[in-house]
Write a protein that holds these residues in place. Structure first.
Motif, PDB file in Angstrom:
ATOM      1  N   ASP A  53       0.835   0.631   8.513  1.00 57.98           N
ATOM      2  CA  ASP A  53       0.035  -0.362   9.226  1.00 57.98           C
ATOM      3  C   ASP A  53      -0.923  -1.055   8.260  1.00 57.98           C
ATOM      4  N   HIS A  54      -0.333  -1.828   7.359  1.00 56.50           N
ATOM      5  CA  HIS A  54      -1.101  -2.536   6.334  1.00 56.50           C
ATOM      6  C   HIS A  54      -0.202  -3.604   5.722  1.00 56.50           C
ATOM      7  N   PHE A  55      -0.799  -4.463   4.848  1.00 56.80           N
ATOM      8  CA  PHE A  55       0.010  -5.470   4.167  1.00 56.80           C
ATOM      9  C   PHE A  55       0.303  -5.070   2.721  1.00 56.80           C
ATOM     10  N   LEU A  56      -0.200  -3.907   2.310  1.00 59.42           N
ATOM     11  CA  LEU A  56       0.084  -3.373   0.977  1.00 59.42           C
ATOM     12  C   LEU A  56       0.113  -1.857   1.042  1.00 59.42           C
ATOM     13  N   CYS A  57       0.576  -1.257  -0.037  1.00 58.87           N
ATOM     14  CA  CYS A  57       0.624   0.203  -0.116  1.00 58.87           C
ATOM     15  C   CYS A  57      -0.747   0.707  -0.553  1.00 58.87           C
ATOM     16  N   GLU A  58      -1.443   1.335   0.358  1.00 64.31           N
ATOM     17  CA  GLU A  58      -2.781   1.831   0.113  1.00 64.31           C
ATOM     18  C   GLU A  58      -2.848   3.306   0.488  1.00 64.31           C
ATOM     19  N   MET A  59      -3.838   4.008  -0.066  1.00 57.06           N
ATOM     20  CA  MET A  59      -3.877   5.453   0.028  1.00 57.06           C
ATOM     21  C   MET A  59      -3.972   5.969   1.458  1.00 57.06           C
ATOM     22  N   PHE A  60      -4.956   5.536   2.218  1.00 53.11           N
ATOM     23  CA  PHE A  60      -5.165   6.092   3.552  1.00 53.11           C
ATOM     24  C   PHE A  60      -4.009   5.816   4.511  1.00 53.11           C
ATOM     25  N   PRO A  61      -3.468   4.592   4.569  1.00 56.81           N
ATOM     26  CA  PRO A  61      -2.292   4.377   5.426  1.00 56.81           C
ATOM     27  C   PRO A  61      -1.093   5.229   5.015  1.00 56.81           C
ATOM     28  N   LEU A  62      -0.917   5.453   3.707  1.00 57.75           N
ATOM     29  CA  LEU A  62       0.190   6.285   3.237  1.00 57.75           C
ATOM     30  C   LEU A  62      -0.011   7.746   3.618  1.00 57.75           C
ATOM     31  N   LEU A  63      -1.249   8.206   3.543  1.00 58.61           N
ATOM     32  CA  LEU A  63      -1.525   9.601   3.891  1.00 58.61           C
ATOM     33  C   LEU A  63      -1.196   9.898   5.349  1.00 58.61           C
ATOM     34  N   GLU A  64      -1.264   8.889   6.208  1.00 57.14           N
ATOM     35  CA  GLU A  64      -0.945   9.098   7.614  1.00 57.14           C
ATOM     36  C   GLU A  64       0.553   9.319   7.840  1.00 57.14           C
ATOM     37  N   LEU A  65       1.373   9.008   6.825  1.00 59.28           N
ATOM     38  CA  LEU A  65       2.824   9.184   6.946  1.00 59.28           C
ATOM     39  C   LEU A  65       3.300  10.501   6.342  1.00 59.28           C
ATOM     40  N   VAL A  66       2.387  11.250   5.761  1.00 58.55           N
ATOM     41  CA  VAL A  66       2.744  12.516   5.123  1.00 58.55           C
ATOM     42  C   VAL A  66       2.869  13.604   6.189  1.00 58.55           C
ATOM     43  N   CYS A  67       3.961  14.365   6.116  1.00 54.56           N
ATOM     44  CA  CYS A  67       4.201  15.401   7.130  1.00 54.56           C
ATOM     45  C   CYS A  67       3.665  16.759   6.665  1.00 54.56           C
TER      46      CYS A  67
END
Length: 307
Positions: free
Chosen positions: A173-187
């Motif tokens: 849920d962003h327009f670029l690859c950023e740390m916090f949005p990516l962390l939400e996809l980690v299982c």
């Protein structure tokens, strides 16, 4: 070794899913990027081509223009392309590359702004020793230290998330690859990782920002010892620096000095410090610096005369 995840690509939701809004944003960000490239290149070329701008202050200003140009280029072209084509997928490898480059240039700018504040402190508070303290070798070393600091920061960010297991969903849920949005996809549990990210980015930004504020308070306090003309010139220069510092650090602090989760304002803040600020920096410095403005005018007249 390969990263431990089942995702080969991510889907970026971008700033909006409305086609009409995407068209407007495409034109807006394209103009912003063009102005960023032209403005920062003008400053760099003016500093390099003018004999009167070969002082440490302009050396660092040209370096800042280069970093701003590269920083914006790590984000804007992808954003513009996604808005134009409506394509919002990015491979895992390119996502990690974007994450690395944006933190490399962003981190380098953080440390370079601190170096520029030190340069102004020496110039205003220790004018008789300025050329001795800020000699060419020292300036180069300080610039290299800024780049090394940005590189180490970026490596830590990348190594923190690269080996984490991504196993779906793959929508960012962003327009670029950023740390916090990516962390939400980690299982897996990311509480400790989130603390490390806040420490590596938020804490650094906060400490540097406080150091910058302290340095400018000291500089402003020492202005009483200058003549009226010197005081006016120092205020113009420091005013430009303070404006750039506030525009860059305030959104960064709001983004990273908090729990590791995404908020609706994150996209807007990212747009401000990754797209808008690199565009505004050349305008801020050129409007408040008569020497730089005159050098640009001379360069333009010379070029037109050659033609």
């Amino acid at each position: 070794m390969e990263p431990r995840n089942n995702e080969t690509y991510f889907v970026l939701l971008g700033l909006t899913q409305n086609p009409k809004e995407q068209e407007v944003l495409f034109v807006m960000f394209l103009l912003c990027y063009i102005l960023t490239v032209v403005g920062n290149l003008l400053i760099a070329v003016a500093v390099i081509g003018s004999k009167t701008l070969h002082s440490p202050m302009y050396f660092f200003l040209a370096s800042l223009s280069f970093i701003d140009l590269m920083y914006s280029s790590s984000v804007s072209p992808r954003l513009i392309s996604d808005l134009f084509f409506g394509e919002s997928t990015i491979s895992f490898e390119f996502c990690m590359i974007q994450l690395f480059t944006e933190h490399l240039f962003g981190g380098s700018e953080v440390f370079l702004l601190l170096v520029m504040a030190y340069d102004r402190y020496v110039a205003i508070c220790k004018p008789l020793h300025y050329l001795v303290i800020m000699r060419q070798r020292v300036c180069i070393v300080l610039l290299v230290v800024s780049w090394v600091g940005g590189f180490l920061h970026s490596v830590i960010q990348l190594s923190t998330i690269y080996w984490l297991p991504f196993c779906g969903p793959n929508v960012i849920d962003h327009f670029l690859c950023e740390m916090f949005p990516l962390l939400e996809l980690v299982c897996t549990d990311t509480y400790v990782i989130g603390i490390l990210v806040v420490a590596n980015t938020g804490l650094i930004c906060t400490i540097v920002f406080l150091l910058l504020l302290i340095s400018y308070v000291v500089i402003l306090h020492s202005l009483k010892n200058l003549s009226q003309k010197g005081r006016r010139k120092a205020l113009q220069t420091c005013g430009s620096h303070v404006t750039v510092v506030v525009c860059f650090f305030v959104p960064c602090i709001f983004t990273y000095v908090r729990p590791a989760k995404t908020f609706p304002t994150d996209k807007l803040l990212s747009v401000f410090y990754a797209v808008i600020t690199p565009m505004l920096n050349p305008l801020i410095y050129s409007l408040r610096n008569s020497e730089l403005t005159n050098a640009m005018k001379k360069l333009w007249r010379k070029k037109c005369h050659i033609k």
